[in-house]
Design a protein around this motif. Structure first.
Motif, PDB file in Angstrom:
ATOM      1  N   ASP A   1       0.826  -1.200   0.000  1.00  0.00           N
ATOM      2  CA  ASP A   1       0.000   0.000   0.000  1.00  0.00           C
ATOM      3  C   ASP A   1       0.868   1.260   0.000  1.00  0.00           C
ATOM      4  O   ASP A   1       0.645   2.189  -0.794  1.00  0.00           O
ATOM      5  CB  ASP A   1      -0.917   0.004   1.218  1.00  0.00           C
ATOM      6  CG  ASP A   1      -1.839   1.219   1.245  1.00  0.00           C
ATOM      7  OD1 ASP A   1      -2.640   1.376   0.306  1.00  0.00           O
ATOM      8  OD2 ASP A   1      -1.734   2.020   2.193  1.00  0.00           O
ATOM      9  N   CYS A   2       1.869   1.284   0.869  1.00  0.00           N
ATOM     10  CA  CYS A   2       2.722   2.474   0.964  1.00  0.00           C
ATOM     11  C   CYS A   2       3.658   2.594  -0.232  1.00  0.00           C
ATOM     12  O   CYS A   2       3.931   3.694  -0.713  1.00  0.00           O
ATOM     13  CB  CYS A   2       3.534   2.417   2.256  1.00  0.00           C
ATOM     14  SG  CYS A   2       2.527   2.453   3.750  1.00  0.00           S
TER      15      CYS A   2
ATOM     16  N   GLN B   1       3.218   1.899  -3.236  1.00  0.00           N
ATOM     17  CA  GLN B   1       2.566   2.428  -4.426  1.00  0.00           C
ATOM     18  C   GLN B   1       1.931   3.794  -4.193  1.00  0.00           C
ATOM     19  O   GLN B   1       1.250   4.320  -5.056  1.00  0.00           O
ATOM     20  CB  GLN B   1       1.523   1.425  -4.922  1.00  0.00           C
ATOM     21  CG  GLN B   1       2.147   0.103  -5.354  1.00  0.00           C
ATOM     22  CD  GLN B   1       1.111  -0.915  -5.809  1.00  0.00           C
ATOM     23  OE1 GLN B   1      -0.059  -0.788  -5.518  1.00  0.00           O
ATOM     24  NE2 GLN B   1       1.567  -1.934  -6.519  1.00  0.00           N
ATOM     25  N   ASP B   2       2.144   4.356  -3.003  1.00  0.00           N
ATOM     26  CA  ASP B   2       1.622   5.679  -2.702  1.00  0.00           C
ATOM     27  C   ASP B   2       2.549   6.740  -3.312  1.00  0.00           C
ATOM     28  O   ASP B   2       3.768   6.665  -3.164  1.00  0.00           O
ATOM     29  CB  ASP B   2       1.541   5.875  -1.181  1.00  0.00           C
ATOM     30  CG  ASP B   2       0.759   7.116  -0.805  1.00  0.00           C
ATOM     31  OD1 ASP B   2       1.192   8.216  -1.185  1.00  0.00           O
ATOM     32  OD2 ASP B   2      -0.271   6.980  -0.125  1.00  0.00           O
TER      33      ASP B   2
ATOM     34  N   ALA C   1      -3.327   0.732   6.122  1.00  0.00           N
ATOM     35  CA  ALA C   1      -2.377   0.278   5.109  1.00  0.00           C
ATOM     36  C   ALA C   1      -2.463  -1.222   4.870  1.00  0.00           C
ATOM     37  O   ALA C   1      -2.381  -1.682   3.726  1.00  0.00           O
ATOM     38  CB  ALA C   1      -0.956   0.671   5.519  1.00  0.00           C
TER      39      ALA C   1
END
Length: 564
Positions: free
Chosen positions: A183-184, A186-187, A399
């Protein structure tokens, strides 16, 4: 994941809270949708409480925030049984069945987990089907588990999920820090983490556990992928430990043992006190100064003001005259936090020291406990000059949930190190100078054999490609054996010699019929043992190479064995 699925959905089942999210496979943007309208919740949030309210027959009366509300409203009803934090009880050394009332026959942790997941599944499948017009069998499910869990705990969770109604063939497990990393990673705010060659350590600090995993970005600029670095580590440390220390170290000292025990035995009072403590500890920031006030429940206040003047006077004397709440100085709060955060920092430091040599990593904090300003400050101070930067996920508590959906949509993790050494029990030639005499077996031909030797298939720390299979060939020790029981073991020892060494654990057994080659020369009676490494879970196959007979087993065998 099956190609026929149209929706990828994930359930993040946490010690404190549980939520679900999903995305459409054909959505090029991979938009993640989530549910945040739980009955009884104080504010919109993607997670409901991992809590149950049971009746005298063990049936679910309510769950989540609604269970807590009902328990508070029916505080004197002894037929109601409130349960929470039962996920941690799935560990071998966890509490028997979590926190809550203690008046009924005790349900097991796996039963409580299954009941809670069943409620989640009902809400999730109704919401997803209603909003997407697909059928339930078109949903692929991801279920999160701590990275430090072994195969036993993972398959306890899988079993609970299948009891709850999740389709076993459409269910995969994903580790919580790996999901958070996706999640992070691809942030847009962390786009520098996606550059090939970058390394980062994920610290997933939740309510019941801390998981520590590391990754290196591999591949190309336009198609980066993640490879696991080092063996995942962690411990049963989390925000829940602060709750226990608050009750044991502060509440008992201020109220006295008798009143504190009386309050702890009353489910409604305990819930109300911990709710206000949850608010106070989440907002604690030592930079602002000032004490923390935790309101005492009404029943405790009535006891102090009507029946127990001595305890009320002692409470007031200890708190500068305040007798209607628990007052903690900033130093007392820091001391409570440090009892959990300090060993957590030590675990992370040890993990970083054990990483393969390379560029210094970044440190990424995720999980509900990572929302704590004090925890963030402690980590920045502890790792200054050791890591390139200490980052906190934009949505620390979300996340894992959102990343779990992404893991089902995009297989970006290409490999990870094995957490254990895996191998099977064999009889091999006896080595006179190195084997223990008690293990020696002499056959009818006078040959010396060593019993219960550990034949290593995969070594702890060995890089394993996701979806990869590792095989070795074996033969029976004679020409007359008609069947073999292939026993799989795991250990943290990278060089085990025997299957019964301390720390070695039996995982599963596959029985295979080899009557078709009885009488043949031993060298012609070959069998192939294969380990299959999935996204998280492990399976084993055994093939008789002469007859083509093959048997397969997953860790579900362990559940049956543990129940005996």
């Amino acid at each position: 994941m099956a190609d026929s699925s149209r929706v990828v959905a994930a359930v993040d089942f946490g010690t404190h809270g549980t939520g679900f999210a999903w995305s459409l496979r054909n959505d090029p943007k991979h938009t993640v949708f989530y549910y945040d309208q739980w009955p009884g919740q104080p504010a919109a949030y993607p997670k409901n409480l991992s809590a149950l309210l049971l009746d005298a027959d063990g049936m679910v009366v309510a769950w989540g925030y609604e269970a807590r509300r009902r328990r508070l409203a029916d505080a004197t009803d002894e037929n109601l049984d409130y349960r929470a934090h039962f996920k941690i009880a799935l560990l071998p050394d966890g509490a028997a069945n979590g926190d809550g009332d203690r008046r009924k026959s005790e349900p097991s942790a796996i039963e409580l987990t299954a009941l809670c997941l069943r409620e989640v599944y009902r809400v999730a499948i109704k919401e997803i089907v209603t909003r997407t017009a697909i059928t339930p069998d078109e949903v692929e499910w991801l279920l999160t588990v701590p990275a430090i869990w072994g195969d036993r705990e993972r398959h306890l969770m899988r079993t609970a999920a299948e009891i709850a109604g999740f389709s076993g063939v459409r269910l995969s497990l994903v580790t919580e820090p790996e999901a958070a990393a996706l999640d992070c990673w691809q942030d847009p705010a962390f786009e520098d983490l996606a550059q090939p060659g970058r390394r980062f350590v994920v610290v997933d600090a939740g309510s019941g556990t801390v998981d520590i995993t590391s990754y290196e970005v591999v591949g190309t600029d336009d198609r980066p992928r993640l490879a696991g670095l080092g063996v995942p580590t962690g411990a049963a440390l989390g925000a829940g430990d602060l709750d226990r220390e608050f009750i044991r170290g502060i509440v008992r000292a201020r109220l006295g043992q008798a009143l504190a025990w009386e309050m702890a035995a009353d489910g409604a009072s305990r819930i109300a006190l911990l709710d206000d403590w949850e608010r106070a500890k989440r907002d604690f920031d030592p930079r602002r100064g000032g004490p923390l006030n935790v309101t005492l429940p009404p029943k405790v206040l009535r006891k102090l003001y009507v029946e127990d003047d001595r305890s009320r006077a002692a409470l007031a004397a200890a708190q500068g005259g305040v007798d209607d709440s628990i007052v903690l100085s900033p130093g007392e709060v820091r001391s409570l936090f440090d009892k959990t955060i300090t060993p957590m920092i030590a675990l992370v430091a040890e993990h970083i020291r054990a990483l393969p040599r390379g560029t210094p990593p970044s440190l990424l904090l995720v999980g509900g406990f990572a929302q704590s300003h004090y925890l963030q400050d402690r980590f920045r101070q502890a790792f200054s000059g050791i890591v390139t930067q200490v980052l906190t996920a934009p949505r620390p508590a979300h996340a894992v949930l959102f990343g779990a959906v992404r893991s089902g949509l995009e297989g970006v993790v290409v490999s990870r190190p094995s957490q254990f050494t895996y191998g099977i029990a064999v009889r091999r030639r006896f080595h006179e100078h190195s084997d223990q005499l008690r293990r020696m077996h002499i056959d009818e031909d006078g040959d010396l054999w060593c019993e219960d030797a550990f034949a290593v298939l995969v070594t702890m720390g060995q890089q394993v490609v996701v979806g990869h299979e590792i095989s070795q060939q074996f033969c029976p020790s004679d020409s007359d054996t008609a069947s073999l029981g292939i026993r799989l073991f795991q250990t943290k020892n990278p060089r085990p010699r025997y299957i019964d060494e301390p720390g070695s654990e039996h995982l599963l057994t596959i029985d295979i019929d080899i009557r078709g080659t009885v009488g043949e020369p031993i060298a012609k009676r070959k069998i192939t043992v294969t380990l299959v490494f999935g996204l998280v879970e492990l399976a084993m196959r055994v093939l008789d190479r002469n007859t083509g007979v093959e048997q397969r087993a997953s860790m579900n065998y362990l559940i049956e064995e543990a129940a005996e």
